[in-house]
Enzyme design. Structure first.
Site, PDB file in Angstrom:
ATOM      1  CG  HIS A 100      -1.779  -1.073   1.486  1.00  0.00           C
ATOM      2  ND1 HIS A 100      -1.359  -2.275   2.005  1.00  0.00           N
ATOM      3  CD2 HIS A 100      -3.114  -1.191   1.291  1.00  0.00           C
ATOM      4  CE1 HIS A 100      -2.391  -3.093   2.116  1.00  0.00           C
ATOM      5  NE2 HIS A 100      -3.470  -2.462   1.695  1.00  0.00           N
ATOM      6  CG  ASP A 103       1.675  -0.911   3.414  1.00  0.00           C
ATOM      7  OD1 ASP A 103       1.005  -0.644   4.421  1.00  0.00           O
ATOM      8  OD2 ASP A 103       1.287  -1.647   2.501  1.00  0.00           O
TER       9      ASP A 103
END
Length: 437
Positions: A100, A103
């Protein structure tokens, strides 16, 4: 600096190996049905659990020992994590990873600042991909963690949240495209409702469809040729999510004329939460030509939430690989370990143990599935069970030639249905067990 100095690289040592940091079954170049295990399985590491997961649960914060986490979510720590991630993946011997946007890079105070920070980390990811040859299986945007998404992203009652979500996905798509990502995933973490008393469901579904239409339009504009994937999940964090299961997602896509633009990324634990087996979800998606990729994990049936455990069950992996082999593989998708080590497995080395065990489990599943297919006992039984559809009235029904009137005349003349043949479920389960054991 090496973050895993006790590991040089994970090697195949065969079924008799006693070394827990070796592969007993996964031999990357071993050929099964004409392709290497590497090609069949297409393993990927999930950046969020492996690099960011700290083992927290509803009753307390995480206790994982992670030298690459200092609790600040700083840009400097994000840079370090890129090095750690690629060292881990290199030593493990996987070809892909997934992330993501949030992340890999911390969020800034504004969208512009967030984009600028993300670009700096993408520079490092791109350099590491070039150095190692490891590829991005898929990218996605985190549209669920920030408080702005409290009521959803594209389904929020606030149009500004829809606009912000579109801008964030636009950037995540650009980044995925730049990094040569093979797919892009949509997971509607908060696209659902907690109560219908405050929800206009039809309007929210229309907005969700419009969001996907805009994404498809932009994908074509920037020349991104990767596959769009939607990941079903029935609940958590909402009571009901619009991407409930494979059937719900496919029905939604067909209703809005989007079924040619998307495939599905199926997760085992999500199948369980929906009241299905993983094989059911895979078969359903495959049957509609929409099985694109897999998030490989499993859930504890004694616990009612998304535990995301590393898969080690040979029955599960064999069933998965039967479906995957049936459709000729997952490419450009793969098997992404959307899984986390248990809270009390808190040392960095446990990340290796978890991935090694699951990679071996899928290697076993692949080999067993290939043997089951070569044996043909199960396939032959199914073919014979449906033999009445290959000729006569069955063939006319399937071809669309038979009408109700003809079917009535047929049965009036025949008088009664011939006795059915047993489904032999127990026998077939015994046949399956013969290969597992």
């Amino acid at each position: 600096m090496a973050y895993f100095p006790e590991v040089s690289s994970i090697k195949y040592e065969g079924p008799d190996s006693k070394d827990p940091l070796s592969f007993r079954h996964y031999q990357a170049e071993e050929k099964i049905e004409g392709k290497s295990m590497r090609e069949h399985l297409r393993f990927a590491v999930a950046y969020w659990h492996t690099m960011r997961g700290m083992g927290g649960d509803p009753f307390g914060p995480g206790c994982a020992v992670r030298p690459w986490e200092d609790g600040t979510d700083s840009l400097e720590m994000a840079r370090i994590r890129v090095k750690v991630a690629f060292e881990f993946m290199e030593k493990l011997g996987v070809d892909f990873y997934c992330f993501h946007d949030r992340d890999v890079a911390p969020e800034g105070k504004t969208l512009a600042e967030s984009n600028k920070i993300l670009d700096q980390i993408v520079d490092l990811l791109e350099a590491e991909q070039t150095r190692t040859g490891i590829k991005l299986l898929w990218g996605t945007a985190n549209l669920f963690s920030n408080p702005r998404f409290v009521h959803g992203a594209s389904t929020s009652p606030n149009a500004d949240v829809f606009a912000y979500s579109a801008a964030q996905v636009k950037k995540a798509m650009e980044v995925t495209h730049r990094l040569g990502g093979l797919n892009y995933v949509f997971w509607g973490g908060r696209e659902g409702y907690g109560s219908l008393l405050n929800t206009d469901m039809k309007r929210e579904l229309d907005h969700l469809a419009r969001f996907f239409e805009l994404a498809v339009e932009y994908k074509k504009k920037i020349g991104f040729t990767g596959t769009f994937l939607i990941e079903p999940k029935p609940k958590e964090p909402t009571k009901h999510q619009y991407d409930f299961d494979s059937a719900a997602v496919i029905a939604f896509l067909k209703s809005y004329g989007l079924d040619k633009e998307f495939k599905l990324n199926i997760e085992t634990n999500h199948a369980t939460l929906a009241g299905h087996t993983m094989m059911h979800e895979l078969v359903y998606a495959h049957g509609h030509g929409m099985l694109g990729s897999v998030d490989a994990n499993f859930g504890d049936l004694l616990l009612g939430w998304d535990t995301d455990q590393f898969p080690t069950d040979y029955y599960l992996t064999t069933q998965c690989m039967l479906v995957i082999l049936e459709q000729g593989g997952l490419a450009p998708g793969g098997l992404n370990f959307d899984a986390k080590v248990r809270r009390d497995s808190f040392e960095p080395i446990d990340l290796f143990h978890a991935h090694v065990g699951s990679m071996d489990a899928f290697a076993v599943g692949l080999k067993l599935a290939a043997k089951i297919r070569a044996d043909k006992t199960l396939a032959t039984f199914v073919q014979k069970r449906y033999a009445s559809w290959n000729e006569g009235i069955g063939k006319k029904i399937e071809s669309g030639q038979a009408k109700f009137e003809e079917l009535e005349a047929y049965m009036l003349q025949k008088g009664e249905v011939a006795p059915n043949v047993s489904g032999r479920q127990e026998m077939l389960e015994n046949v399956f067990n013969r290969f597992i054991l």
